[in-house]
Design a protein around this motif. Structure first.
Motif, PDB file in Angstrom:
ATOM      1  N   ASN A  95     -23.456  -8.120  35.968  1.00  0.00           N
ATOM      2  CA  ASN A  95     -23.088  -8.151  34.488  1.00  0.00           C
ATOM      3  C   ASN A  95     -23.049  -9.383  33.972  1.00  0.00           C
ATOM      4  O   ASN A  95     -23.562  -9.696  32.606  1.00  0.00           O
ATOM      5  N   HIS A 146     -27.922 -11.114  31.250  1.00  0.00           N
ATOM      6  CA  HIS A 146     -27.396 -11.666  29.876  1.00  0.00           C
ATOM      7  C   HIS A 146     -27.763 -10.869  28.827  1.00  0.00           C
ATOM      8  O   HIS A 146     -26.884 -10.782  27.943  1.00  0.00           O
ATOM      9  N   SER A 175     -28.216  -7.621  27.869  1.00  0.00           N
ATOM     10  CA  SER A 175     -27.380  -6.445  27.618  1.00  0.00           C
ATOM     11  C   SER A 175     -25.940  -6.939  27.631  1.00  0.00           C
ATOM     12  O   SER A 175     -25.349  -6.077  26.736  1.00  0.00           O
ATOM     13  N   THR A 176     -25.505  -7.725  28.093  1.00  0.00           N
ATOM     14  CA  THR A 176     -24.169  -8.051  28.149  1.00  0.00           C
ATOM     15  C   THR A 176     -23.889  -8.558  26.795  1.00  0.00           C
ATOM     16  O   THR A 176     -22.931  -8.401  26.051  1.00  0.00           O
ATOM     17  N   TYR A 192     -14.266   0.523  27.381  1.00  0.00           N
ATOM     18  CA  TYR A 192     -15.068  -0.176  28.041  1.00  0.00           C
ATOM     19  C   TYR A 192     -15.928   1.189  28.852  1.00  0.00           C
ATOM     20  O   TYR A 192     -16.987   0.622  29.253  1.00  0.00           O
ATOM     21  N   ILE A 232     -15.129  -9.565  31.589  1.00  0.00           N
ATOM     22  CA  ILE A 232     -16.089 -10.167  30.815  1.00  0.00           C
ATOM     23  C   ILE A 232     -16.009 -10.082  29.155  1.00  0.00           C
ATOM     24  O   ILE A 232     -15.931 -11.371  28.473  1.00  0.00           O
ATOM     25  N   MET A 233     -15.922  -9.067  28.914  1.00  0.00           N
ATOM     26  CA  MET A 233     -15.873  -8.871  27.253  1.00  0.00           C
ATOM     27  C   MET A 233     -14.507  -9.531  26.650  1.00  0.00           C
ATOM     28  O   MET A 233     -14.200  -9.828  25.678  1.00  0.00           O
ATOM     29  N   LEU A 291     -16.951  -5.116  32.919  1.00  0.00           N
ATOM     30  CA  LEU A 291     -17.131  -5.427  31.751  1.00  0.00           C
ATOM     31  C   LEU A 291     -16.052  -5.729  30.814  1.00  0.00           C
ATOM     32  O   LEU A 291     -16.053  -6.420  30.021  1.00  0.00           O
TER      33      LEU A 291
END
Length: 297
Positions: A70, A74, A76-77, A106, A220-221, A217
């Motif tokens: 993920n 790049h 899609s994230t 998520y 990362i988010m 996710l």
């Protein structure tokens, strides 16, 4: 002859220059990527407050895989981060109202990327409900109205599922895994393998990756700058102010209805994707809430 030699020399110089530029660019890119992810792996992780046992070798490897995937997806994230600014304010209060941990938002990200996706199997919407499952959870699904495309109603239906799964399995982690593998499928594997913990089960490839994708996710988010996804507030997608109109009768032409509200058919459908036809048949007097944007168009 001299002309040929001159052309050959030029070609050699161009080739060598290209190789040097490529090598320099590749080296710079490699350094940049290594710097960006040099300390990406978290010291600890949890889903809905339930610990992820990273000391178990395969568990840490599985999370590492999803983080790497993920981090490098790049487009899609970035889109997920942008869309979350619009979708999460709708999803979060519904989760909270139902007593569902916030981390389940998520799950919606990995299911659909926070858009009304359509799967080859026929699952639809942000929460990717199949038709029969949607109906079982109280949603209307037909050629005129498909509430799987209504984020508020589909989130409520997802909450209903999570509560049932939590009651059955006892943990939020298994409840999340069963959203992918099915309650019956996960229960069957628990019984045959004599295990009660998601991280100790050998499941299908997709279900085995499922919770780790959520964890990745989430990491990362929640920490986008750490992973090189630095976006300003002005770059995020936002909800437009709207008003809601209650309708309890049929609408013979949605294009005419939209014009009467000061918008057009396209805008009406963008804000009400659950309206699946060019009309709304309503012979039962059911109340529908139609959103009309107040600005932005």
């Amino acid at each position: 002859m001299k002309r040929i030699e001159k052309v050959s020399l030029i070609l050699v110089l161009v080739l060598v220059s290209g190789l040097l530029i490529f090598a320099t660019t590749y080296e710079s890119k490699d350094k940049l990527e290594k710097t960006a992810v040099s300390s990406y792996f978290p010291a600890s992780a949890n889903f809905a407050g339930e610990n992820t046992p990273l000391k178990i070798s395969d568990v840490s490897e599985r999370l590492d895989r999803e983080l790497i995937v993920n981090i490098n997806l790049h487009a899609s994230t970035i889109l997920a981060i942008k869309r979350a600014n619009r979708a999460f304010p709708i999803i979060e209060p519904i989760l909270k109202k139902n007593g569902i941990p916030d981390d389940f938002k998520y799950l919606a990200v990995i299911e659909s990327g926070l858009v009304n996706a359509v799967s080859p199997a026929g699952a639809r919407g942000v929460w990717q409900f199949m038709p029969e499952t949607a109906k079982e959870r109280g949603m209307e699904v037909n050629d005129i109205v498909d509430e799987r495309y209504n984020l508020e109603k589909s989130t409520q239906a997802a909450c209903s599922y999570f509560l049932s799964a939590k009651a059955k399995f006892g943990t939020w982690t298994l409840a999340a895994a069963s959203y992918n593998g099915g309650m019956a499928g996960v229960n069957r594997q628990m019984e045959s393998q004599k295990e009660t913990n998601y991280y100790d089960l050998l499941l299908t490839e997709e279900t085995s990756r499922y919770v780790f994708r959520i964890l990745a996710l989430k990491e990362i988010m929640k920490n986008p700058d750490k992973f090189g996804f630095s976006l300003g507030n002005e770059e995020l997608y936002s909800n437009l102010p709207t008003k809601k109109i209650e309708i309890d009768s049929s609408i013979t032409d949605l294009a005419d209805f939209a014009k009467a509200q000061g918008i057009n058919y396209k805008i009406l459908k963008i804000h009400n994707p659950w309206l699946r036809d060019k009309k709304l048949d309503n012979t039962t007097g059911k109340k529908y809430s139609i959103e009309i944007p107040l600005s932005g168009y």
